[in-house]
Design a protein around this motif. Structure first.
Motif, short mmCIF file in Angstrom:
data_model
loop_
_atom_site.label_atom_id
_atom_site.label_comp_id
_atom_site.label_asym_id
_atom_site.label_seq_id
_atom_site.Cartn_x
_atom_site.Cartn_y
_atom_site.Cartn_z
N ASN A 88 68.90 40.00 -11.02
CA ASN A 88 70.32 39.66 -11.24
C ASN A 88 71.24 40.74 -10.69
O ASN A 88 72.29 40.45 -10.12
N LYS A 89 70.85 42.01 -10.87
CA LYS A 89 71.68 43.11 -10.34
C LYS A 89 71.72 43.07 -8.81
O LYS A 89 72.78 43.28 -8.21
N ALA A 142 61.54 46.69 -21.34
CA ALA A 142 62.23 46.30 -20.11
C ALA A 142 63.21 45.18 -20.47
O ALA A 142 62.82 44.18 -21.06
N GLU A 143 64.48 45.38 -20.14
CA GLU A 143 65.51 44.43 -20.53
C GLU A 143 66.43 44.11 -19.35
O GLU A 143 66.36 44.75 -18.30
N ASP A 144 67.31 43.13 -19.56
CA ASP A 144 68.24 42.73 -18.50
C ASP A 144 69.37 43.74 -18.30
O ASP A 144 69.97 43.81 -17.24
N LEU A 164 61.72 47.92 -8.32
CA LEU A 164 61.35 47.67 -9.70
C LEU A 164 60.48 48.78 -10.27
O LEU A 164 60.67 49.19 -11.42
N THR A 165 59.54 49.29 -9.48
CA THR A 165 58.52 50.21 -10.01
C THR A 165 58.46 51.57 -9.33
O THR A 165 57.69 52.43 -9.76
N ALA A 191 64.94 51.05 -16.97
CA ALA A 191 64.03 50.18 -17.73
C ALA A 191 64.49 48.72 -17.63
O ALA A 191 64.67 48.03 -18.63
N LEU A 192 64.67 48.26 -16.39
CA LEU A 192 65.10 46.90 -16.14
C LEU A 192 63.90 45.95 -16.12
O LEU A 192 62.83 46.28 -15.60
N SER A 193 64.10 44.77 -16.65
CA SER A 193 63.10 43.71 -16.51
C SER A 193 63.18 43.17 -15.08
O SER A 193 64.20 43.35 -14.40
N PRO A 194 62.13 42.46 -14.60
CA PRO A 194 62.22 41.87 -13.26
C PRO A 194 63.44 40.95 -13.11
O PRO A 194 64.14 41.01 -12.10
#
Length: 295
Positions: free
Chosen positions: A253-254, A203-205, A234-235, A245-248
């Motif tokens: 930020n998005k 999970a990344e930015d 998120l999930t 595959a976004l981090s929290p």
């Protein structure tokens, strides 16, 4: 309703850089992929014709009747926004559609289900998971070899080949999703001290993922919904956090970017521990894509 999943159809070819444009141009003329002349018209072998048609549908460029979609017209038509897939945003958009159509089900199941069980996996675990899902969904195959071929294509589509591999590296680097670098490789010794290749989806930015693509995916996946919680985004099964595959922090930020850019239409609020994205009015999702490509 039970989800339908499918395996095979790609003829073991990955989708290459100019295939979707070639597929679109061919379908636009009204010619059929099953015609005897398709091999000559497309300039490829018979198996590759079948693969072009398969990937056209898998990426949402063709509908079930081989008619170009709205997405295809937007990207590849007369005024196509990115005919040759030169913009990273387009690649993210196509990744989203590949998971959305679910025709290449191994990719959809990987990001939406397997990754929630484990972010690191080897090929044997990937294949066994898909065999389990094939039985669960009562799908078109429980053949290990078929799913193994899908796994090979998936890995070649999403992860950069390593030096020394016995594959055509130059060929594999022409895959349209390779630069997303979503699936990373590493080697680890098993109990017999043998080096085994493993894969992981962190999970990344996703700093190279435009907020407009995230908003488009939300509008497309949650059509008509006015309020969405942060956790769902998120999930959730078709959520941007899951698909990209976004981090929290990355998702946060998005959503902040979306709220700032489209503050008259959508707002992200954090009140008393409730984090929600709210739509104030109906938004045309293609207007959002136009905002990005016309800037």
């Amino acid at each position: 309703m039970q989800q339908k999943i499918t395996f095979s159809g790609h003829e073991s070819f990955i989708c290459k850089q100019f295939w979707l444009k070639k597929t679109y141009d061919f379908a636009q003329t009204g010619r059929r992929f099953g015609d005897d002349t398709a091999v000559v018209d497309l300039g490829v072998g018979k198996n590759m014709v079948a693969s072009l048609r398969y990937w056209g549908k898998a990426f949402g460029v063709l509908d079930e009747d081989d008619i170009p979609s709205q997405l295809a017209d937007f990207l590849f038509g007369k005024d196509g926004r990115d005919m040759y897939l030169e913009d990273f945003a387009t690649v993210w958009l196509l990744h989203y559609y590949l998971l959305k159509t679910n025709r290449f089900s191994i990719a959809s199941l990987l990001f939406k289900e397997l990754r929630k069980e484990r972010i690191e996996f080897n090929k044997e675990q990937l294949v066994n998971f898909m065999l389990r899902k094939a039985k669960e969904y009562e799908t078109n195959t429980d053949n290990t070899n078929t799913i193994d071929r899908d796994a090979n294509v998936l890995i070649r589509m999403y992860s950069k080949p390593q030096k020394g591999e016995t594959i055509d590296i130059e060929d594999d680097f022409t895959g349209i999703l390779i630069d997303l670098d979503l699936i990373k490789r590493f080697k680890q010794r098993d109990l017999n001290h043998k080096l085994v290749e493993w894969y992981k989806i962190d999970a990344e930015d996703r700093v190279n993922l435009p907020c407009e693509i995230v908003l488009f995916s939300i509008l497309n996946s949650y059509e008509g919904q006015q309020t969405l919680t942060f956790r769902e985004l998120l999930t959730g099964l078709n959520a941007p956090g899951t698909v990209f595959a976004l981090s929290p922090d990355g998702l946060y930020n998005k959503l902040q970017e979306i709220s700032e850019k489209y503050n008259k239409q959508v707002v992200y609020t954090e009140t008393a521990g409730n984090e929600v994205l709210q739509f104030r009015r109906i938004i045309n999702k293609y207007d959002i894509l136009n905002d990005y490509y016309n800037r």
